[in-house]
Design an enzyme around this catalytic site. Structure first.
Site, PDB file in Angstrom:
ATOM      1  N   GLY A   2       0.828  -1.196   0.000  1.00 19.83           N
ATOM      2  CA  GLY A   2       0.000   0.000   0.000  1.00 19.83           C
ATOM      3  C   GLY A   2       0.858   1.239   0.000  1.00 19.83           C
ATOM      4  N   GLY A  19       3.540   1.263   2.664  1.00 20.30           N
ATOM      5  CA  GLY A  19       4.622   0.293   2.650  1.00 20.30           C
ATOM      6  C   GLY A  19       4.168  -1.090   2.247  1.00 20.30           C
ATOM      7  CG  ASP A  69      -7.000   4.922   6.434  1.00 17.75           C
ATOM      8  OD1 ASP A  69      -7.969   5.275   5.721  1.00 17.75           O
ATOM      9  OD2 ASP A  69      -6.016   4.304   5.984  1.00 17.75           O
TER      10      ASP A  69
END
Length: 857
Positions: A50, A53, A164
């Site tokens: 992603g 990383g 998130d």
């Protein structure tokens, strides 16, 4: 449609590259299986990639267990800002420890690349699962939803905002449990500002997050609603992907109702989702636990207790106890309080209390007049007055109830005495209360104090000489003649002059004494002294009751040392318990801080409002004294709350639900309102049941000694005085019920039976009241027992908050005596108290009778 067993299916393996080399991840290359990283981890496979990383599965060769390693991409491996984000992720994630949150172990470095080692989960993320099966079965979806709520609540409890939350960041492990992952954007709520507020995935952002406004735990609640929407329906509520489109879509109106996409969807599920998706943060549920509690089978508190855990304060506050009552029932309770108050106002106990004489303003004028008649100036730089109760007279009434009527009718020393102080300089107390009888000390030249009974007769005089060379303006004849005795309401012909035995507190050049009898046949003695031709000291008392001096209240040195040692031991024990609870994570730090702040600020405000102030240096000293004392009291309150509250939360959580919500600021919560209504209603029973019992005894012809309210001490009057008394009494009226709850809890733990502990508690409290009031007759014992029965029922049936409300209001009822429409000087304070009971009851009824707002279409 699939069943729950589908969740146990492992994630699909990614194709592994051939060869044993490391390649650049920017070109899609990675560590190959078998590579040993940092001389400890053997790479097994790539799990995903992603923007933050790459994540590999690896074996920890030292501990022999699988782990997941998250590497920064090669292109940013040497970017200090990205490295700081990685380290911050570790710092934040390690603060959150919960079975529904992926555990983060440590941070390491290999070949110039930093990585995070974390728990490996053999499952797949929720986004992949939903793409594969559409949506979960109803029961499994509710189970997963509650687990996500529990994990998110654990993060919020540590003041961590995820920012998130989305299906891709929720893993479903091999046992079908939900685990929240990827805390790369998580931060403390206070640390999020400016451009940081816009970070995240636009499709799962709250409106305020999209707009770059303040981001809080309520923003995560919005994202939680989006996840739950997708979990129960298999569809996303919004389709926009860019930030601007997402903001416009959310502003245009609510999403499609989930029930229109799924047949027979539980209305509780739909209601919980739509409340999470409210555009305004303040309208959303207060916590993730509140969302979980709204879902079917969402009693997390019961589940936590069944698992043998101590529920968190947030879990207690989110318990599925609504507290709403029928409006007619709430209105009936308010009407009952109003009728009880009107009945209390119709009662008359003026004579029993011994305060049926002149009001204080009239007595103060009488004191000035006496000073003028004795030859002293009527003008004073400052003055103060108040009441004092003679404990020796109270003891006499308890020892010999037959003397009560004659003593209260003026047949002996007064039960209550009025004191008046005048000084040529400002009267400033040495601590933070109002000017008292002995504070400040009466040593200023020219100062005076006059003591009267409630009918205005002189019973005490003390004037500090200013200049003995001044010409006297005394009464006619001797300064210690019949005129002084007549001011005291004594018949000179009925007294016999004797040698004085007592020394005045200042210089005097003439002394004398008289003896006689009170109408009650008590021995009477009057000691007097004069300075420079003017009476400067007088004391009228009964030697049978004592020396006629106020009790000093001084504690013997040994007893004082023991008290100090006991206090030190209690503080040490409280500190130890608080430290243990904080280290184990059980302490309610937020609740303790708010309670300590309430106690400390109330104590300080009571001094500001109710104390005596003046333009003097002592005012500055008192300011620092009060500030230090308020701070100490607040800190000790918070300390003991952290140390002792977890015990109640562990064993009696349902009795502190409304209390926890009130400390959390949910003052309009229906359960808080219901318990305030219960507390106000119980206060009327607590105050008036004994009075009704005494009235019933009178009607039945039961002989009763007039011992009602002997413990009453006249409180301050006037708006500042009453406000100061009310604020200062709030501290004790919170500490006392909390102490009673803990005592009852401890007795229950020892005796194992609540009814047995309640019986013993009532017996102990009644026994103490009997010792205090000297009650021996069964009728008197029942009168003292009734209030404690009411208190125990409230404690065991409704819990802490109504108990605090009960004792807060009842304590004020003790400060102001029962009176009727006679216009007694203390009636204002009493009527204010009774009005407060009705107001608290009405507010509680308004809160608990409200129905939840209908779910919007």
């Amino acid at each position: 449609m699939t069943n729950a067993a589908t969740l146990d299916r492992p994630a699909m393996k990614l194709p592994r590259p051939k060869g044993n080399q490391r390649l650049d991840s920017d070109r899609g290359e990675r560590y190959v299986p078998g590579t040993v990283v940092a001389e400890r981890y053997r790479i097994v496979a790539l799990l995903g990639r992603g923007g933050m990383g790459e994540v590999f599965r690896a074996d920890d060769l030292k501990l022999g267990q699988p782990v997941a390693l998250k590497f920064l991409p090669s292109r940013v491996a040497h970017d200090s800002s990205r490295l700081e984000l990685l380290l911050e992720e570790v710092r934040v994630a390690r603060r959150v420890s919960h079975p529904n949150v992926c555990r983060v172990y440590d941070v390491g470095e290999a070949d110039g690349r930093h990585f995070i080692s974390m728990e490996y989960m053999d499952g797949e993320d929720l986004a992949t699962l939903l793409r594969r099966i559409g949506r979960l079965p109803r029961d499994k979806a509710a189970q997963i939803a509650r687990q996500i709520c529990a994990g998110l609540a654990a993060a919020h409890e540590q003041d961590v905002v995820h920012r998130d939350l989305k299906p891709a960041n929720v893993m479903i492990d091999g046992r079908g449990r939900a685990r929240i992952t990827d805390f790369g954007l998580a931060r403390e709520a206070e640390a999020i500002s400016g451009g940081d507020a816009r970070e995240g995935t636009p499709a799962y952002m709250a409106p305020e997050q999209l707009a770059g406004r303040e981001v809080s735990a309520r923003s995560d609640i919005y994202a939680l609603g989006l996840v739950l929407y997708e979990l129960f329906t298999g569809h996303q509520p919004f389709e926009a992907r860019s930030r601007a489109e997402a903001l416009d879509e959310r502003s245009s109106g609510p999403p499609t109702r989930p029930s229109s996409l799924v047949e027979n969807l539980d209305p509780a599920v739909e209601g919980a989702i739509l409340r999470c998706l409210e555009p305004e943060p303040d309208v959303r549920p207060v916590s993730a636990l509140a969302v979980a509690a709204a879902l079917p089978g969402g009693d997390l508190l019961a589940a936590s207790l069944a698992a043998g855990e101590t529920p968190s304060p947030e879990m207690v506050a989110a318990a599925p106890t609504e507290g709403t009552v029928h409006p007619w029932l709430a209105a009936s309770a308010v009407a009952f309080c109003l009728l009880a108050v009107l009945g209390g106002l119709a009662l008359e106990f003026d004579q029993v209390l011994g305060l049926s004489g002149r009001p204080p303003i009239v007595l103060a004028d009488r004191a000035r007049q006496i000073l003028t008649e004795l030859g002293y100036s009527s003008s004073a730089g400052d003055e103060a007055w108040g009441y004092v109760r003679d404990s020796q007279v109270v003891d006499r009434m308890r020892e010999r109830p037959a003397d009560v009527a004659s003593l209260l009718d003026g047949g002996g020393p007064p039960l209550f005495a009025f004191w008046y102080r005048a000084s040529p300089s400002t009267l400033m107390p040495n601590f933070f209360h109002r000017v008292a009888r002995n504070d400040p000390p009466r040593n200023t030249p020219g100062s005076s104090m006059v003591t009267l009974d409630t009918d205005g007769r002189l019973v005490g005089l003390e004037v500090e000489p200013s200049d003995v060379s001044d010409s006297a303006r005394a009464v006619e004849g001797s300064a210690l003649g019949d005129g002084l005795l007549e001011l005291a309401g004594l018949d000179p012909s009925a007294l016999r002059q004797v040698e004085p035995q007592s020394l005045p507190p200042h210089f005097a050049d003439e002394r004398t004494a008289w003896v006689g009898r009170y109408p009650s046949d008590l021995e009477l003695r009057a000691e007097a002294a004069a300075t420079a031709g003017r009476a400067s000291w007088l004391r009228v008392y009964s030697p049978e009751l004592g020396e006629g001096r106020p009790r000093s209240g001084e504690v013997p040195a040994v007893f004082g040392a023991l008290l100090f040692l006991l206090f030190a031991l209690i503080v040490a024990a409280g500190t130890w318990l608080a430290r243990a609870n904080l280290r184990s994570g059980r302490g309610d730090r937020r609740g303790a801080f708010r309670l300590g702040l309430l106690i400390g600020s109330t104590t300080f405000l009571a001094w500001v409002v109710g104390a005596t102030h003046g333009l003097a240096f002592e005012e500055v000293l008192n300011l620092f004294r009060v500030a230090a004392f308020s701070l100490l009291l607040g800190v000790l309150t918070a300390l003991f709350y952290i140390g002792l509250e977890p015990a109640l939360r562990r064993r009696w959580p349902h009795r502190i639900v409304s209390w926890t919500r009130a400390l959390d600021g949910q003052l309009r919560d229906p359960l808080v309102g219901r318990d305030l209504l219960v507390g106000a209603t119980a206060t009327t029973l607590f105050l008036f049941l004994p009075v009704i019992w005494w009235e019933l005894g009178t009607l039945l012809g039961v002989e009763q000694p007039a011992l009602v309210a002997l413990e009453f001490k006249p409180a301050a009057w006037g708006v500042p005085g009453v406000a100061g008394v009310w604020l200062s009494s709030l501290t004790g009226s919170i500490h006392m019920p909390l102490g009673f709850m803990l005592l009852l809890f401890a007795m229950t733990r020892v005796l194992r039976k609540e009814w047995l502990a309640a019986t013993l508690f009532c017996a102990l409290m009644t026994f103490g009241a009997c010792l205090r009031d000297g009650a021996t007759e069964p009728f008197q014992v029942v009168a003292l027992l009734l209030p404690w029965v009411v208190a125990v029922v409230v404690m065991l049936r409704f819990g802490v908050l109504p108990t605090v409300a009960l004792f807060s209001l009842a304590h004020l009822g003790i400060l102001y005596p029962v009176t009727g429409f006679s216009g007694a000087w203390w009636a204002g304070g009493r009527m204010t108290l009774l009005a407060t009971i009705v107001v608290v009851a009405a507010y509680g009824a308004w809160c608990c009778a409200r129905r939840p707002a209908p779910t919007r279409e």
